[in-house]
Design a protein around this motif. Structure first.
Motif, PDB file in Angstrom:
ATOM      1  N   LEU A  85      93.442  79.458  85.451  1.00 17.74           N
ATOM      2  CA  LEU A  85      92.804  78.747  84.338  1.00 17.74           C
ATOM      3  C   LEU A  85      91.933  79.692  83.528  1.00 17.74           C
ATOM      4  CD1 LEU A  85      91.824  75.401  86.080  1.00 17.74           C
ATOM      5  CD2 LEU A  85      93.373  75.617  84.140  1.00 17.74           C
ATOM      6  N   ASP A  86      91.153  80.509  84.218  1.00 18.45           N
ATOM      7  CA  ASP A  86      90.280  81.445  83.494  1.00 18.45           C
ATOM      8  C   ASP A  86      91.093  82.472  82.711  1.00 18.45           C
ATOM      9  OD1 ASP A  86      87.968  80.210  84.227  1.00 18.45           O
ATOM     10  OD2 ASP A  86      87.467  81.584  85.849  1.00 18.45           O
ATOM     11  N   GLN A  87      92.198  82.921  83.292  1.00 20.23           N
ATOM     12  CA  GLN A  87      93.044  83.886  82.575  1.00 20.23           C
ATOM     13  C   GLN A  87      93.687  83.242  81.346  1.00 20.23           C
ATOM     14  OE1 GLN A  87      95.847  85.805  85.193  1.00 20.23           O
ATOM     15  NE2 GLN A  87      94.252  86.323  86.646  1.00 20.23           N
ATOM     16  N   PHE A  88      94.221  82.057  81.526  1.00 19.27           N
ATOM     17  CA  PHE A  88      94.921  81.402  80.410  1.00 19.27           C
ATOM     18  C   PHE A  88      93.948  81.068  79.268  1.00 19.27           C
ATOM     19  CE2 PHE A  88      98.348  79.836  83.513  1.00 19.27           C
ATOM     20  CZ  PHE A  88      99.224  80.826  83.138  1.00 19.27           C
ATOM     21  N   THR A  89      92.772  80.555  79.611  1.00 20.93           N
ATOM     22  CA  THR A  89      91.855  80.189  78.523  1.00 20.93           C
ATOM     23  C   THR A  89      91.352  81.443  77.797  1.00 20.93           C
ATOM     24  OG1 THR A  89      90.043  80.014  80.122  1.00 20.93           O
ATOM     25  CG2 THR A  89      91.102  77.957  79.427  1.00 20.93           C
ATOM     26  N   TYR A  90      91.182  82.526  78.524  1.00 22.63           N
ATOM     27  CA  TYR A  90      90.797  83.783  77.866  1.00 22.63           C
ATOM     28  C   TYR A  90      91.899  84.224  76.898  1.00 22.63           C
ATOM     29  CZ  TYR A  90      89.806  88.679  77.050  1.00 22.63           C
ATOM     30  OH  TYR A  90      89.577  89.878  76.432  1.00 22.63           O
ATOM     31  N   LEU A  91      93.141  84.176  77.373  1.00 29.01           N
ATOM     32  CA  LEU A  91      94.254  84.629  76.521  1.00 29.01           C
ATOM     33  C   LEU A  91      94.432  83.722  75.299  1.00 29.01           C
ATOM     34  CD1 LEU A  91      96.800  85.653  79.304  1.00 29.01           C
ATOM     35  CD2 LEU A  91      95.560  87.178  77.759  1.00 29.01           C
ATOM     36  N   TYR A 101      90.365  83.025  63.871  1.00 29.93           N
ATOM     37  CA  TYR A 101      89.538  81.853  64.185  1.00 29.93           C
ATOM     38  C   TYR A 101      88.622  82.178  65.366  1.00 29.93           C
ATOM     39  CZ  TYR A 101      92.954  79.313  61.368  1.00 29.93           C
ATOM     40  OH  TYR A 101      93.771  78.889  60.350  1.00 29.93           O
ATOM     41  N   PRO A 102      87.305  82.244  65.153  1.00 30.90           N
ATOM     42  CA  PRO A 102      86.406  82.497  66.275  1.00 30.90           C
ATOM     43  C   PRO A 102      86.628  81.482  67.408  1.00 30.90           C
ATOM     44  CG  PRO A 102      85.225  82.648  64.201  1.00 30.90           C
ATOM     45  CD  PRO A 102      86.595  82.127  63.874  1.00 30.90           C
ATOM     46  N   SER A 103      86.819  82.002  68.613  1.00 28.43           N
ATOM     47  CA  SER A 103      87.173  81.132  69.744  1.00 28.43           C
ATOM     48  C   SER A 103      86.613  81.706  71.031  1.00 28.43           C
ATOM     49  CB  SER A 103      88.711  81.041  69.880  1.00 28.43           C
ATOM     50  OG  SER A 103      89.297  80.644  68.663  1.00 28.43           O
ATOM     51  N   VAL A 104      86.224  80.820  71.954  1.00 27.29           N
ATOM     52  CA  VAL A 104      85.699  81.267  73.251  1.00 27.29           C
ATOM     53  C   VAL A 104      86.255  80.393  74.376  1.00 27.29           C
ATOM     54  CG1 VAL A 104      83.537  82.287  72.404  1.00 27.29           C
ATOM     55  CG2 VAL A 104      83.631  79.843  72.936  1.00 27.29           C
ATOM     56  N   PRO A 105      86.544  81.017  75.529  1.00 28.68           N
ATOM     57  CA  PRO A 105      86.940  80.214  76.699  1.00 28.68           C
ATOM     58  C   PRO A 105      85.701  79.707  77.418  1.00 28.68           C
ATOM     59  CG  PRO A 105      87.048  82.549  77.249  1.00 28.68           C
ATOM     60  CD  PRO A 105      86.578  82.471  75.808  1.00 28.68           C
ATOM     61  N   ILE A 106      85.837  78.575  78.079  1.00 28.06           N
ATOM     62  CA  ILE A 106      84.756  78.024  78.908  1.00 28.06           C
ATOM     63  C   ILE A 106      85.219  78.115  80.365  1.00 28.06           C
ATOM     64  CG2 ILE A 106      83.333  75.984  79.370  1.00 28.06           C
ATOM     65  CD1 ILE A 106      82.960  77.178  76.566  1.00 28.06           C
ATOM     66  N   PRO A 107      84.402  78.658  81.256  1.00 25.36           N
ATOM     67  CA  PRO A 107      84.868  78.804  82.646  1.00 25.36           C
ATOM     68  C   PRO A 107      85.158  77.457  83.286  1.00 25.36           C
ATOM     69  CG  PRO A 107      82.516  79.208  82.498  1.00 25.36           C
ATOM     70  CD  PRO A 107      83.005  79.073  81.092  1.00 25.36           C
ATOM     71  N   ARG A 108      86.113  77.444  84.182  1.00 23.00           N
ATOM     72  CA  ARG A 108      86.539  76.152  84.779  1.00 23.00           C
ATOM     73  C   ARG A 108      85.447  75.564  85.640  1.00 23.00           C
ATOM     74  NH1 ARG A 108      86.048  80.632  87.763  1.00 23.00           N
ATOM     75  NH2 ARG A 108      86.420  80.198  89.930  1.00 23.00           N
ATOM     76  N   ASP A 109      84.574  76.381  86.239  1.00 23.63           N
ATOM     77  CA  ASP A 109      83.411  75.883  86.973  1.00 23.63           C
ATOM     78  C   ASP A 109      82.185  76.513  86.349  1.00 23.63           C
ATOM     79  OD1 ASP A 109      84.519  74.197  88.864  1.00 23.63           O
ATOM     80  OD2 ASP A 109      84.890  75.829  90.276  1.00 23.63           O
ATOM     81  N   GLY A 110      81.123  75.776  86.270  1.00 22.55           N
ATOM     82  CA  GLY A 110      79.928  76.316  85.628  1.00 22.55           C
ATOM     83  C   GLY A 110      78.732  76.336  86.556  1.00 22.55           C
TER      84      GLY A 110
END
Ligand code: SF4
Ligand code: SF4
Length: 273
Positions: A85-91, A101-110
């Motif tokens: 999940l972390d890899q895919f959202t980063y990519l 488009y400015p974009s950021v991933p959110i970690p699956r656990d916070g």
């Protein structure tokens, strides 16, 4: 333009094997679909003001693996899903950044540890609510998001983006049957008898039980998502929704397999290595 961007995104996700993808307009957080809702500081635009859309992805927890919970098997599976999940959202975020488009991933656990979670049982962003607002599912009595394909056996993560992508409609069908299997199976009595959002998980009880499993290297628990009869994955794996008495079913082939898996890789319930 935004339609093409979304089509490109969905195709890329499909090519990567990402099972579920949904898009929510960031303004949906500002028009709560039910009460009680979260405070505004948890909204995407409070965290990343440029946010126009929230992309939510979901990866399934495979039913035969979670049927061994609590076990090292499910523990490792859970960690694998989190890494993916972390890899895919980063990519995904980087693909959108490359498109301007400015974009950021959110970690699956916070949260940093179970001890932190005991003190403050919240993350800075809720992927479950994001999945709901992206039309991927509806809440169940177990306080989790139920999806048509996998029931609640899905891990979610999100990307905030300035791209104004076409949002997906909210799922209209309430998938929870109120069967109460999740409530009955919860080993810590953490689940309420009332439907979410009136009934909220007693997070301290759930976290204390998870902490105990963590000390044995076999967290998380997940019994409340294992037993849920919702989801086409039950048909796929030939699991009868009525056959949910697995922990006691030690004489069945699946029960024997579960006992075998649980005997290795973590501390036993008696505290032995
Ligand atoms: S994860 Fe386990 S302890 Fe927590 S609510 Fe679900 S069944 Fe109960
Ligand atoms: S186990 Fe039953 S009550 Fe619990 S979330 Fe699933 S359908 Fe709803």
């Amino acid at each position: 333009m935004e339609n093409e961007l979304k089509t490109d995104l969905l195709e890329w996700c499909r090519s990567q094997g990402i099972s579920l993808v949904g898009v929510a307009d960031a303004r949906r957080w500002e028009n709560p679909p039910f009460q009680p809702w979260m405070p505004p500081e948890f909204y995407p635009r409070s965290i990343f003001p440029e946010t126009e859309s929230v992309i939510v992805i979901g990866l399934p927890v495979l039913l035969p693996i979670i049927e061994t919970t609590p076990s090292i098997y499910y523990h490792e599976h859970y960690n694998t899903l989190n890494r993916l999940l972390d890899q895919f959202t980063y990519l995904i975020a980087e693909r959108l950044n490359a498109c301007g488009y400015p974009s950021v991933p959110i970690p699956r656990d916070g949260y940093g540890s179970i001890d932190v979670l005991r003190e403050k049982p919240l993350a800075f962003f809720s992927h479950r609510h994001a999945a709901f607002l992206a039309g991927l599912g509806t809440f169940g009595m177990n306080n989790m998001i139920l999806t048509p394909r996998y029931g609640p056996r899905v891990r979610f993560s999100s990307v905030f983006t300035a791209a104004p992508l076409p949002p997906d409609p909210l799922l209209q069908e309430d998938l929870c049957t109120r069967c109460r299997k999740c409530v009955e199976m919860c080993p810590s009595g953490a689940l309420p008898d009332e439907m979410y959002p009136a009934g909220l998980t007693r997070k301290r009880a759930c976290t204390d039980y998870s902490a105990d499993l963590h000390r044995k290297y076999i967290s998380p628990c997940g019994a409340c998502i294992m037993v849920c009869p919702v989801g086409r994955d039950r048909d796929h794996f030939n699991r009868d929704a009525r056959d949910l008495s697995l922990p006691e079913g030690k004489e069945s082939p699946r029960g024997r397999a579960r006992s075998h898996v649980q005997a290795y890789g973590g501390k036993s319930t008696s505290g032995e290595e």
